[in-house]
Scaffold this active site. Structure first.
Site, short mmCIF file in Angstrom:
data_model
loop_
_atom_site.label_atom_id
_atom_site.label_comp_id
_atom_site.label_asym_id
_atom_site.label_seq_id
_atom_site.Cartn_x
_atom_site.Cartn_y
_atom_site.Cartn_z
N GLY A 118 53.51 21.51 46.45
CA GLY A 118 53.80 22.76 45.74
C GLY A 118 53.92 23.90 46.74
O GLY A 118 54.95 24.05 47.39
N THR A 197 45.74 20.29 39.97
CA THR A 197 44.46 20.39 40.68
C THR A 197 43.40 21.13 39.87
O THR A 197 42.33 21.44 40.38
CB THR A 197 44.61 21.12 42.03
OG1 THR A 197 45.10 22.44 41.77
CG2 THR A 197 45.58 20.38 42.95
N TYR A 456 30.34 30.15 45.32
CA TYR A 456 31.39 30.17 46.35
C TYR A 456 30.77 30.70 47.63
O TYR A 456 30.42 31.88 47.73
CB TYR A 456 32.53 31.07 45.86
CG TYR A 456 33.82 30.91 46.63
CD1 TYR A 456 34.85 30.11 46.14
CD2 TYR A 456 34.03 31.58 47.83
CE1 TYR A 456 36.05 29.98 46.82
CE2 TYR A 456 35.22 31.44 48.52
CZ TYR A 456 36.23 30.65 48.00
OH TYR A 456 37.42 30.52 48.69
#
Lengths: 556, 556
Positions: A118, A197, A456
């Protein structure tokens, strides 16, 4: 022109403010940048293609280099060192479903392996070629990049799967609509890549993850054309969309994507509130999301990330003033920054802000208005350029992410940060090749659910003496932390997918039976196993992944 | 005691108001009730069990009768006529995972087929035994019916899969929480049944469908124990939860269910607004749901359903007064009733109501307050008793449901209603056995999405001269309308699942490749194909389904 060995357009450059140098020196230490390879030298290394001639296949060496790596840290080190190891044997740029069908037939006949491509933004090794007796063809979806249809009544937009973020939004905005999917990789990543994904965007609180946005589409598989109809909801058996999402090219190539879009909102603003401590900030965030406040975005930085963001933001005087003001209200060291977004009608935004202020105040939050939040929003897609700026100064940066239920957020966050800070120093007597560099580690929560949150974590360390040492350090950090994540109720990925780098940990997370079920699905659609081998689940003839190789190097 | 040949508890009876008789006479005509069979006579028909002795298996005839049928119209006709055709050879009531593991091992060794059973409320033939050379064991999950754990921080509750709706809510409410899942079958259906059939509750606008509520759990499959971990979200490959949801017992028996719960809301009310026409009402509903108004429930009755509900509600004087008042504002014949719910904090409910009134007013909606809405909410789980009351008067009632995108709602709704009204009259010259009775058909939309809506159509007709004729009429109505649904962008089921009755239409909806993928999943978990054969997808040795048999009878 797109950088051949890093992120984004060559013309875009992010300069670190002067405050950053001193901060990094204090936190990470002095370092010497490693030397970058030159494109012309790498071109010379590209071996002859093993692919036969085909009207749809380009075998030009530079094109193959530009499709050989994604954006993971090992990819970055490979691109900067010029040590690519593997290249695709060719790249194809299909323009429609007929081209795709022809390509997959050809690949099946000729036993050619296929890597769908992509935006090339994978940080988990999705699009990297590998050791193989068979030729490898990368299929770049970049020419299937248009808005094909917009049903304004049902709010369904149909796109070519290769449409990158900015073109998705520009084509919708021209008609008064938005998809609202804004991952960090927005500038380059594509709508098809988001789907396969299981991507999540920064405003998922309003718009949902790609799981909520993906409504149907077309997949060209080795055994035929899969047409997924759109329904608002259905109880008619297992949902094939949920199999395709996360399939990472293993069952075919997604060619057309139908997504749920919305009218552009009347108003959107981002705001910042500071909390005296992590516990107060986290409780406030949990409370907000469990109370159905209509936020479009929420991000909570821990104390070290807050300190780091303020240090790296520049604007020394304004920041000093802000900190002085915060201190007056008792919010000093250890303060945590919450950034949030409100999107909707003016009435909805006003009411959400009222409710938010009430809840955050109860947790000693200090609301500072929209100045800093809107600044963040302006710059939010420039963050990947930060890696380039740090690299030029000899610093390496990578991130790790997961998600877990609320009761486990603090536990898992602490384990991840502690491991990153300490693991390189462990066994350092027998492990001199690695040494024990100082790591600067910080974390935010950026995707919130009533059940839990994403975690994160960013870590900055100085480049090793050479590329090999730097890669070995990364491998030790990545492997040990990934083990911690899957053994402590975390998912191996909340938003980046599995690819080749996370595949070794997937069985721990999902169990053998689920892996077998995924395998049986792949076999149904791809009986010759030509589609994106080694991604998601191990392939029978799997050579060692780069991570496993690097890991072996660490141990040896 | 639970009725052996109908819905719910024998002690609960719904009396039709006097206004109903005249209304039904005018709309459907005169009729004579068919004679019910007696339980003692049916007990005599139950053949000897083919199952061997086992400590966990009950072979008592009455128990087998009570597990032989669900709540579809053919089930109803079978139970009332006593013509059951097939019975399970035995029923088991496992109390834990060990019992389930033992049972599935035993069944594999002995080649026994297994039908998982929750509340027995299927309206698509999920739990019906069938012609088979192999013995059939029904596994009733009713003893695994407790709240096992409640994580109040992550808002995750763990239940035994056999817990029925009222016990789910009572056990949560005792601790200040709610699941908020209220399907029409709430009184009897179970949390495990909701998951494996992809159920949707009346307040899905707030709480989500079971897809959003189901967080993880345990499945006992023929090849082993499948443990599905809870994550708030994950990008780690295809989601096994989405394979389990809608698997309808084909891959194993769900034993433990983890669901996302919420604190009980501060306030909840239901309201009614009338619109002068369907187009105005439908546009208002679409506008509401596409504008992010925080509703917990929305239901829109078309003109005939509105007229029917008012006629069957009793309260003749009050309704006459209401209609007079509505007429003053120009809302007369053809008026459509919208029922909606607001749930949340007082602040949230007040603001949602403000926004709702603004939008509905723009579509000429007349807001009438909460009296009728709260009445609806009080009585909402008594609707299934309505079928019993109609049956006693010789009327048969069934429903059909689907979902489609907004651009197709009017088209599909009209096709469904027109077909039901006319299909029995077609070819009536060659089809005298059926005749052409008058059907009373009406519809509501009850599950709303930004993309589209569910369509829920009820039809009432008079029982035929005998059970066979009544079943043949039903089969013609069901088959022809199901064909219309799947050939006109509708899903074969929005909320009831596939079972045996919808299986023949699933390939048209999903395509051959998707059906193959589902088959490969079933084969992975159930290599001997002992789990719930003929449901969801055709089994290799499939005998004709009841629908196909009845259909054949119509044609011959």
């Amino acid at each position: 022109m797109k950088r051949w060995n890093g992120w984004g357009d060559e013309a875009n450059k992010l300069d670190l403010p002067s405050t950053a140098d001193a901060f990094l020196l204090a936190k990470v230490g002095t370092t010497t940048p490693l030397v970058d390879a030159q494109l012309r030298d790498v071109i010379k290394q590209v071996p002859e293609s093993r692919l036969p001639n085909h009207r749809l296949i380009n075998r030009d060496p530079e094109t193959r280099i530009r499709h050989a790596r994604g954006q993971s840290l090992p990819d970055w080190l490979a691109m900067r060192s010029g040590d690519f190891e593997y290249f695709p044997d060719g790249v194809s740029f299909p323009e429609n479903n007929d081209d795709l069908t022809e390509l997959l037939s050809f690949c099946q006949e000729q036993h050619i392996l296929v890597i769908p491509y992509g935006g090339g933004t994978s940080v988990a090794g999705h699009i990297n070629p590998f050791a193989s007796q068979q030729a490898i063809l990368t299929v770049d979806m970049g020419r299937m990049n248009r808005l094909i249809a917009l049903d304004t009544e049902s709010q369904i937009a149909t796109f070519g799967a290769g449409t990158p973020g900015p073109q998705v939004e520009a084509q919708l905005r021209a008609q008064g609509y938005t998809l609202g999917h804004f991952p960090q990789s927005f500038e380059l990543s594509t709508i098809g890549g988001w789907v396969v994904t299981r991507s999540s965007g920064q405003q998922s609180l309003r718009y949902g993850r790609i799981e909520e946005l993906f409504a149907g589409g077309e997949v060209i598989t080795p055994v035929g054309h899969l047409d997924i109809p759109t329904f608002p909801a259905s109880a008619a058996g297992p949902d094939i969309k949920a199999l395709l999402m996360g399939s990472e090219g293993r069952i075919g190539i997604l060619s057309t994507v139908k997504v749920r879009v919305r009218k552009l909102a009347e108003q959107e603003n981002f705001y910042v509130t500071f909390f005296p401590s992590w516990q107060q900030a986290k409780e406030a965030a949990k409370n907000l999301v469990q109370s159905d406040i209509q936020l479009s975005m929420l991000r909570l930085s821990n104390a070290i990330e807050t300190e780091t963001q303020l240090a790296l933001a520049g604007h020394e005087k304004q920041i000093a003033l802000l900190e002085k003001a915060l201190a007056l209200f008792g919010t000093k060291d250890g303060k945590c920054m919450m950034t949030f977004g409100l999107t909707g009608t003016k009435f909805q935004c006003r009411n959400a802000l009222k409710q938010l202020k009430k809840i955050t105040k109860a947790h000693q939050g200090l609301y500072t208005g929209s100045f800093m939040g809107n600044k963040w929003a302006e710059k939010r897609f420039t963050m990947p350029y930060f890696r380039e700026a740090l690299w030029q100064k000899g610093y390496v940066v990578d991130t790790l992410e997961t998600a877990t239920d609320w009761h486990n957020v603090d536990n898992l966050l602490a384990k991840i940060e502690t491991n990153l800070r300490t693991v390189l120093a462990q066994n350092s007597s027998t492990d001199n090749a690695i040494g024990s560099p100082q790591l600067h580690v910080f974390t935010h929560l950026s995707h919130f659910y009533q059940q839990g949150s994403s975690i994160y974590t960013t870590y900055i360390f100085k480049a090793g003496e050479n590329y090999e040492q730097t890669l070995a350090q990364w491998a030790k950090l990545k492997h040990s932390t990934s083990e911690i994540i899957v053994n402590n109720q975390g998912t191996i990925s909340h938003q980046h997918g599995v690819g080749k780098d996370h595949q070794p940990y997937l069985t721990t997370e999902k169990g053998t039976l689920t892996i077998q079920a995924i395998q049986s699905l792949c076999d149904t659609f791809d009986p010759q196993q030509i589609m994106n081998p080694h991604c998601l689940i191990a392939s029978p003839d799997a050579s060692e992944s780069e991570l496993e190789q690097a890991q072996a190097q660490v141990i040896s």
